[in-house]
Write an enzyme that holds these catalytic residues in place. Structure first.
Site, PDB file in Angstrom:
ATOM      1  N   ASP A 254       0.842  -1.194   0.000  1.00 34.25           N
ATOM      2  CA  ASP A 254       0.000   0.000   0.000  1.00 34.25           C
ATOM      3  C   ASP A 254       0.884   1.254   0.000  1.00 34.25           C
ATOM      4  O   ASP A 254       1.908   1.315   0.684  1.00 34.25           O
ATOM      5  CB  ASP A 254      -0.899  -0.010   1.244  1.00 34.25           C
ATOM      6  CG  ASP A 254      -2.021   1.009   1.152  1.00 34.25           C
ATOM      7  OD1 ASP A 254      -3.190   0.610   1.022  1.00 34.25           O
ATOM      8  OD2 ASP A 254      -1.721   2.233   1.215  1.00 34.25           O
ATOM      9  N   ILE A 255       0.474   2.244  -0.762  1.00 36.76           N
ATOM     10  CA  ILE A 255       1.266   3.469  -0.892  1.00 36.76           C
ATOM     11  C   ILE A 255       1.281   4.281   0.405  1.00 36.76           C
ATOM     12  O   ILE A 255       2.226   5.039   0.663  1.00 36.76           O
ATOM     13  CB  ILE A 255       0.745   4.317  -2.070  1.00 36.76           C
ATOM     14  CG1 ILE A 255       1.826   5.256  -2.597  1.00 36.76           C
ATOM     15  CG2 ILE A 255      -0.538   5.068  -1.715  1.00 36.76           C
ATOM     16  CD1 ILE A 255       1.489   5.872  -3.948  1.00 36.76           C
TER      17      ILE A 255
ATOM     18  N   ASN B 247     -12.802  -2.580   2.577  1.00 37.04           N
ATOM     19  CA  ASN B 247     -13.683  -1.412   2.656  1.00 37.04           C
ATOM     20  C   ASN B 247     -14.619  -1.466   1.451  1.00 37.04           C
ATOM     21  O   ASN B 247     -14.171  -1.544   0.307  1.00 37.04           O
ATOM     22  CB  ASN B 247     -12.849  -0.128   2.640  1.00 37.04           C
ATOM     23  CG  ASN B 247     -12.030   0.028   3.906  1.00 37.04           C
ATOM     24  OD1 ASN B 247     -12.491  -0.295   4.994  1.00 37.04           O
ATOM     25  ND2 ASN B 247     -10.802   0.484   3.773  1.00 37.04           N
TER      26      ASN B 247
ATOM     27  N   GLN C 204     -14.371   3.278   0.979  1.00 30.26           N
ATOM     28  CA  GLN C 204     -13.669   2.640  -0.140  1.00 30.26           C
ATOM     29  C   GLN C 204     -13.269   3.738  -1.108  1.00 30.26           C
ATOM     30  O   GLN C 204     -14.119   4.443  -1.651  1.00 30.26           O
ATOM     31  CB  GLN C 204     -14.566   1.617  -0.850  1.00 30.26           C
ATOM     32  CG  GLN C 204     -13.846   0.932  -2.003  1.00 30.26           C
ATOM     33  CD  GLN C 204     -14.714  -0.072  -2.761  1.00 30.26           C
ATOM     34  OE1 GLN C 204     -15.900  -0.215  -2.486  1.00 30.26           O
ATOM     35  NE2 GLN C 204     -14.109  -0.778  -3.705  1.00 30.26           N
ATOM     36  N   SER C 205     -11.979   3.900  -1.309  1.00 31.66           N
ATOM     37  CA  SER C 205     -11.503   5.009  -2.147  1.00 31.66           C
ATOM     38  C   SER C 205     -11.118   4.559  -3.557  1.00 31.66           C
ATOM     39  O   SER C 205     -11.041   5.385  -4.463  1.00 31.66           O
ATOM     40  CB  SER C 205     -10.317   5.704  -1.482  1.00 31.66           C
ATOM     41  OG  SER C 205      -9.239   4.807  -1.352  1.00 31.66           O
TER      42      SER C 205
ATOM     43  N   HIS D 270     -10.419  -4.995  -3.175  1.00 32.59           N
ATOM     44  CA  HIS D 270      -9.089  -5.253  -2.618  1.00 32.59           C
ATOM     45  C   HIS D 270      -9.191  -5.659  -1.158  1.00 32.59           C
ATOM     46  O   HIS D 270     -10.028  -5.148  -0.411  1.00 32.59           O
ATOM     47  CB  HIS D 270      -8.162  -4.041  -2.762  1.00 32.59           C
ATOM     48  CG  HIS D 270      -8.749  -2.733  -2.308  1.00 32.59           C
ATOM     49  ND1 HIS D 270      -9.681  -2.035  -3.038  1.00 32.59           N
ATOM     50  CD2 HIS D 270      -8.529  -2.003  -1.186  1.00 32.59           C
ATOM     51  CE1 HIS D 270      -9.998  -0.925  -2.392  1.00 32.59           C
ATOM     52  NE2 HIS D 270      -9.313  -0.887  -1.263  1.00 32.59           N
TER      53      HIS D 270
ATOM     54  N   HIS E  71      -7.060  -5.537   2.233  1.00 33.69           N
ATOM     55  CA  HIS E  71      -5.882  -5.010   2.933  1.00 33.69           C
ATOM     56  C   HIS E  71      -5.365  -6.110   3.864  1.00 33.69           C
ATOM     57  O   HIS E  71      -6.137  -6.661   4.652  1.00 33.69           O
ATOM     58  CB  HIS E  71      -6.240  -3.818   3.823  1.00 33.69           C
ATOM     59  CG  HIS E  71      -6.734  -2.598   3.117  1.00 33.69           C
ATOM     60  ND1 HIS E  71      -5.959  -1.471   2.964  1.00 33.69           N
ATOM     61  CD2 HIS E  71      -7.931  -2.301   2.544  1.00 33.69           C
ATOM     62  CE1 HIS E  71      -6.659  -0.529   2.336  1.00 33.69           C
ATOM     63  NE2 HIS E  71      -7.861  -1.007   2.068  1.00 33.69           N
TER      64      HIS E  71
HETATM   65  P1  DGP Z   1      -9.563   1.769   0.352  1.00 32.36           P
HETATM   66  O1  DGP Z   1      -9.794   2.950   1.230  1.00 32.36           O
HETATM   67  O2  DGP Z   1      -9.949   0.499   1.038  1.00 32.36           O
HETATM   68  O3  DGP Z   1     -10.200   1.922  -1.010  1.00 32.36           O
HETATM   69  O4  DGP Z   1      -7.994   1.690   0.150  1.00 32.36           O
HETATM   70  C1  DGP Z   1      -7.317   1.973  -1.020  1.00 32.36           C
HETATM   71  C2  DGP Z   1      -5.857   1.885  -0.725  1.00 32.36           C
HETATM   72  O5  DGP Z   1      -5.138   1.975  -1.939  1.00 32.36           O
HETATM   73  C3  DGP Z   1      -5.312   2.985   0.178  1.00 32.36           C
HETATM   74  O6  DGP Z   1      -4.892   2.414   1.420  1.00 32.36           O
HETATM   75  C4  DGP Z   1      -4.137   3.564  -0.578  1.00 32.36           C
HETATM   76  C5  DGP Z   1      -3.910   2.586  -1.699  1.00 32.36           C
HETATM   77  N1  DGP Z   1      -3.510   3.190  -2.941  1.00 32.36           N
HETATM   78  C6  DGP Z   1      -4.175   4.152  -3.624  1.00 32.36           C
HETATM   79  N2  DGP Z   1      -3.505   4.494  -4.736  1.00 32.36           N
HETATM   80  C7  DGP Z   1      -2.391   3.719  -4.758  1.00 32.36           C
HETATM   81  C8  DGP Z   1      -1.290   3.604  -5.666  1.00 32.36           C
HETATM   82  O7  DGP Z   1      -1.200   4.261  -6.681  1.00 32.36           O
HETATM   83  N3  DGP Z   1      -0.329   2.694  -5.340  1.00 32.36           N
HETATM   84  C9  DGP Z   1      -0.391   1.911  -4.223  1.00 32.36           C
HETATM   85  N4  DGP Z   1       0.610   1.055  -4.002  1.00 32.36           N
HETATM   86  N5  DGP Z   1      -1.412   1.993  -3.358  1.00 32.36           N
HETATM   87  C10 DGP Z   1      -2.392   2.884  -3.619  1.00 32.36           C
END
Ligand code: DGP
Length: 114
Positions: free
Chosen positions: A30-31, A87, A94-95, A100, A102
């Site tokens: 995760d970023i 999420n 959920q973004s 996905h 986690h």
């Molecule tokens: P959620 O809130 O459950 O939809 O989490 C989405 C996750 O995705 C959040 O923890 C950050 C991660 N994320 C978003 N954009 C990127 C990206 O470009 N690269 C990576 N590695 N993770 C990302």
């Protein structure tokens, strides 16, 4: 379904630290990690969230959980414990609209999350 940032990661159009990959599943760091281990496990198929799953996705779900088992072993958190989070939708924040899981671990986590 519209393309998300995760589609770009699947297609290697943007970089990610990939820790596991098969024909059907991808996992990457995760970023914005919230713990020492924070990895996202996603299907390569574009599935928006749990609500979008169908009977045809049984193998993909099985593959995702198989990935979780392998990753937690590799990351050394199988026995210490870890949290799996999905999420789903607006209230759950959920973004990214691509299903996905986690995997969060590597420290003692707090509960409840809200
Ligand atoms: P959620 O809130 O459950 O939809 O989490 C989405 C996750 O995705 C959040 O923890 C950050 C991660 N994320 C978003 N954009 C990127 C990206 O470009 N690269 C990576 N590695 N993770 C990302």
């Amino acid at each position: 379904m519209s393309e998300t940032i995760f589609s770009k990661i699947i297609n290697k159009e943007i970089p990610a630290t990939i820790v596991y990959e098969t024909d059907t599943v991808l996992a990457f760091k995760d970023i914005n990690p919230v713990a020492p281990v924070h990895i996202l496990v996603i299907p390569k198929k574009e599935i928006k969230n749990v609500n979008s799953l169908t009977g045809d996705d049984k193998d993909i779900l099985s593959n995702m959980f198989e990935a979780v088992k392998i990753i937690v072993e590799e990351q050394g958190i199988k026995e210490s414990g870890y949290r799996l989070v999905i999420n789903n939708g607006k209230d759950a924040l959920q973004s990214v609209e691509h299903l996905h899981i986690h995997i969060i671990g590597g420290k003692e986590l707090k509960w409840p999350p809200c």
